[in-house]
Design a protein around this motif. Structure first.
Motif, PDB file in Angstrom:
ATOM      1  N   HIS A 143       0.843  -1.202   0.000  1.00 47.64           N
ATOM      2  CA  HIS A 143       0.000   0.000   0.000  1.00 47.64           C
ATOM      3  C   HIS A 143       0.878   1.251   0.000  1.00 47.64           C
ATOM      4  CE1 HIS A 143      -3.206  -2.813   1.729  1.00 47.64           C
ATOM      5  NE2 HIS A 143      -3.445  -2.579   0.452  1.00 47.64           N
ATOM      6  N   GLU A 162       1.947   3.511   3.026  1.00 50.26           N
ATOM      7  CA  GLU A 162       2.489   2.842   4.215  1.00 50.26           C
ATOM      8  C   GLU A 162       4.019   2.842   4.182  1.00 50.26           C
ATOM      9  OE1 GLU A 162       0.272  -0.882   4.402  1.00 50.26           O
ATOM     10  OE2 GLU A 162      -1.620   0.215   4.238  1.00 50.26           O
ATOM     11  N   ARG A 187      -3.502   4.767  -1.527  1.00 47.14           N
ATOM     12  CA  ARG A 187      -3.317   3.386  -1.079  1.00 47.14           C
ATOM     13  C   ARG A 187      -2.955   2.416  -2.214  1.00 47.14           C
ATOM     14  NH1 ARG A 187      -5.567  -0.492   2.770  1.00 47.14           N
ATOM     15  NH2 ARG A 187      -6.397  -2.320   1.737  1.00 47.14           N
ATOM     16  N   HIS A 241       2.790  -4.026   6.679  1.00 44.63           N
ATOM     17  CA  HIS A 241       1.811  -2.970   6.403  1.00 44.63           C
ATOM     18  C   HIS A 241       1.819  -1.994   7.572  1.00 44.63           C
ATOM     19  CE1 HIS A 241      -0.698  -4.642   2.976  1.00 44.63           C
ATOM     20  NE2 HIS A 241       0.046  -5.690   3.284  1.00 44.63           N
ATOM     21  N   THR A 242       1.075  -0.909   7.430  1.00 45.84           N
ATOM     22  CA  THR A 242       0.784  -0.059   8.575  1.00 45.84           C
ATOM     23  C   THR A 242      -0.710   0.243   8.506  1.00 45.84           C
ATOM     24  OG1 THR A 242       0.927   2.191   7.662  1.00 45.84           O
ATOM     25  CG2 THR A 242       3.014   1.059   8.142  1.00 45.84           C
TER      26      THR A 242
HETATM   27 ZN    ZN Z   1      -1.579  -2.023   4.007  1.00 43.91          ZN
END
Ligand code: ZN
Ligand code: 0X9
Length: 604
Positions: free
Chosen positions: A86, A89, A155, A226-227
């Motif tokens: 994403h 992130e 994203r 991810h974040t």
């Molecule tokens: Zn993510």
């Protein structure tokens, strides 16, 4: 003057203690990320190199840093770290870079790390979604305004969808369970943030991961960062149901969470919040049965739940990288195949994957007595080897048995737990004994054999798969059971009503598979309804019951006499296929639950 000298010395000390090569005080642009990767390659010549694993829609190379610290070998494991599915992130890319950096930096001076890395190829793909990453920096990368229209908070990737909107969510574009739901978390609608794309693997990012993993010889584990929210997620993502072998995944997940917490006290949690379909770790576990996890990095949801959570203060970068390195380091150790192990075959020297064809004859699993009579309780021995030279305490040993025709991995959804316990294992190893009640009947192929599987886990040595040949922590042995000896030709069944309401029992016996001339007689006295309550008798009459009726929880012993053929006394063995049906006595509804086995019986 003295004070001044002291300060200088302290600064020197800090520099000497630095765990990594690069700085982690601000977020990198895509160009800076490429520079950083090239710096690692030139600093660690011969150990690190770059490989292009795909090309983005806008023609950017998707790069993997390969870390192979020692000469190539056929049995090395592959460990993969991925960041930035994403675009917004950024912290996930820094955490991957840091992992690569620190592994390379410490290799020369950390003997334990050296030993692990010499058994591995480590692959780091810090920024998978190249076009999205570039787009988040397109307006300078400022985290204000905190709004969905600020490119900083983009994203998806940047492929035009043809309707004026851009981007597919790369983490919804893998094939396993792709597009099975259409909702706010997994959308069929191109403008949405979670748009899963026109088809599985329609996107260069998911395709690159698929093809790259398919080309690896010995995939052990993938960590896809991810974040944010401070979570540590395992498959499945598409459902809340347990994945096959979830026990193994859950152990690694918990161990990694505690490693992270030990660094700065941040307790990552396991809540998946929502189900994502076509997601990366689901694909990997389903396709490769290699452990795959998604750490969702800082900040926690408690700090901020909004878009600004994707843009933490740069001072968060280093501590986040450090705490996640602890988990990544542990995975590197698990994958490196040293520690506790159970042999797959007498000639298994602990190599992984074990390449010989026969992998169901572990000499580390045996029974006393060796002869296994159906229904008997025997001692099942499991030997756990320890090649570390020092005691490994608080390991967990799990022992299962399963129908070998169903699934040869441990644990698996069909496996029955024989026992699980915590053990201390001094070098060179230790035998453990479990009581095992030998199963009766045949397996699903009508054979009298069963597979016993053993799994050993330790905080410092976790299995990363359930597949026997691919983990030295997982082994099995196939056991043959003896035909049932019939005293006086009598075979006894237990019919038990487990449905919570009165039910009729019927027996079906398949006479077609009997040897010619062998006959059976069923003792019909069990059909008497003498112990039934008035209510059940009434219901039974209503339904015109021909068989016996059992109250909930009630048991009946049903005897079948097998009569050999008097003219041919050489026939002393037969398969008897018996199916028991339980028909709950609910007016208007008779659901059949059957439970059938074939029994190999012998008589004198
Ligand atoms: Zn993510
Ligand atoms: O939705 C996602 O793709 C991930 N969260 S994020 O906020 N970074 O977008 C979560 C993926 C879920 N994975 C598992 N539950 N394993």
């Amino acid at each position: 003057m003295k004070k001044f000298i002291l300060t200088i010395q302290l600064i020197n000390a800090v520099i000497l203690l630095q765990a990594q090569t690069l700085g982690y005080s601000s977020f990198r642009t895509p160009a800076q990320m490429n520079t950083a990767l090239n710096t690692l390659v030139s600093t660690y010549t011969g150990k690190a190199s770059l490989q292009t694993i795909g090309t983005s829609f806008e023609s950017r190379p998707i790069q993997a840093l390969k870390i192979e610290a020692s000469a190539p070998g056929p049995l090395k494991g592959d460990v993969v770290f991925i960041g930035l599915h994403h675009a917004r992130e950024w912290l996930s890319a820094e955490a991957c870079l840091y992992t690569a950096d620190r592994l390379l930096h410490r290799y020369a001076t950390d003997a334990a790390l050296q030993q692990d890395m010499n058994n591995l190829r480590i692959w780091v793909i810090p920024a998978l979604n190249q076009d999205g990453y570039a787009y988040t920096w397109s307006a300078g990368g400022s985290s204000t305004p905190v709004s969905a229209s600020n490119p900083r908070y983009w994203r998806k990737n940047r492929k035009p969808n043809g309707d004026g909107s851009f981007g597919v969510d790369p983490n919804r574009n893998y094939s396993y369970q792709w597009g099975i739901v259409n909702n706010v978390y997994n959308s069929a609608n191109p403008p949405d943030d979670t748009y899963y794309g026109p088809s599985a693997f329609s996107e260069s990012e998911s395709k690159a991961v698929r093809d790259f993993l398919a080309g690896l010889a010995n995939l052990k584990c993938v960590i896809t960062h991810h974040t944010f929210s401070e979570l540590y997620l395992k498959p499945w993502s598409y459902t809340n149901a347990n994945a096959p072998g979830y026990q193994t995944l859950a152990s690694v997940q918990q161990r990694n969470i505690s490693r992270i917490q030990a660094v700065n006290g941040h307790a990552y949690t396991t809540s998946i919040w929502y189900n994502a379909v076509g997601e990366c770790t689901d694909y990997i576990w389903n396709q490769h049965r290699a452990a795959a996890f998604t750490p969702e990095l800082r900040p926690s949801n408690l700090v901020t739940g909004g878009l600004d959570g994707f843009a933490p203060a740069p001072s968060e970068i280093l501590p986040t990288c450090e705490e996640n390195f602890a988990a990544n380091r542990a995975i590197v150790h698990d994958a490196a195949r040293t520690g506790l192990w159970i042999k797959d075959h007498p000639s298994d020297g602990g190599e992984e994957p074990f390449t010989a064809n026969v992998f169901w004859e572990s000499p580390d699993i045996w029974t006393v007595p060796a002869t296994l009579n159906q229904g008997a309780t025997v001692q099942l021995h499991v030997r756990v080897n320890n090649n570390t030279g020092s005691a490994k305490n608080n390991a967990t040993l799990e022992v299962y048995y399963t129908d070998p025709r169903i699934m040869l991995e441990f644990p698996n959804p069909n496996a029955i737990l024989i026992g699980s316990r915590s053990i201390n294992v001094p070098p060179p190893g230790k035998d453990e004994v479990f009581n095992w009640t030998v199963p009766t009947g045949t397996n699903s192929w009508g054979e009298l054999h069963w597979c016993v599987g053993a799994v050993v886990k330790h905080d410092d040595d976790m299995p990363l798969t359930t597949i026997i040949k691919r983990s030295s922590n997982v082994s099995c042995r196939n056991f043959h059971t003896e035909p049932m000896s019939l005293t006086g030709g009598l075979l006894t069944f237990v019919a038990e009503n487990f449905v919570g309401m009165a039910a009729e029992v019927k027996l079906r016996i398949n006479e077609q598979i009997l040897p010619r001339g062998v006959r059976i007689e069923v003792d019909e006295s069990w059909m008497r309804n003498d112990s039934l309550s008035a209510g059940s008798q009434r219901k039974a009459r209503l339904l015109n019951v021909a068989g016996g009726v059992l109250e909930p929880g009630q048991k009946r012993y049903i005897k079948i006499r097998v009569l050999g053929r008097p003219e041919d006394p050489t026939i002393k063995e037969a398969d008897i296929a018996v199916t028991g049906e339980l028909l709950p006595l609910v007016a208007g509804k008779r659901e059949v639950m059957d439970n059938g086995f074939t029994y190999r019986v012998k008589w004198e």
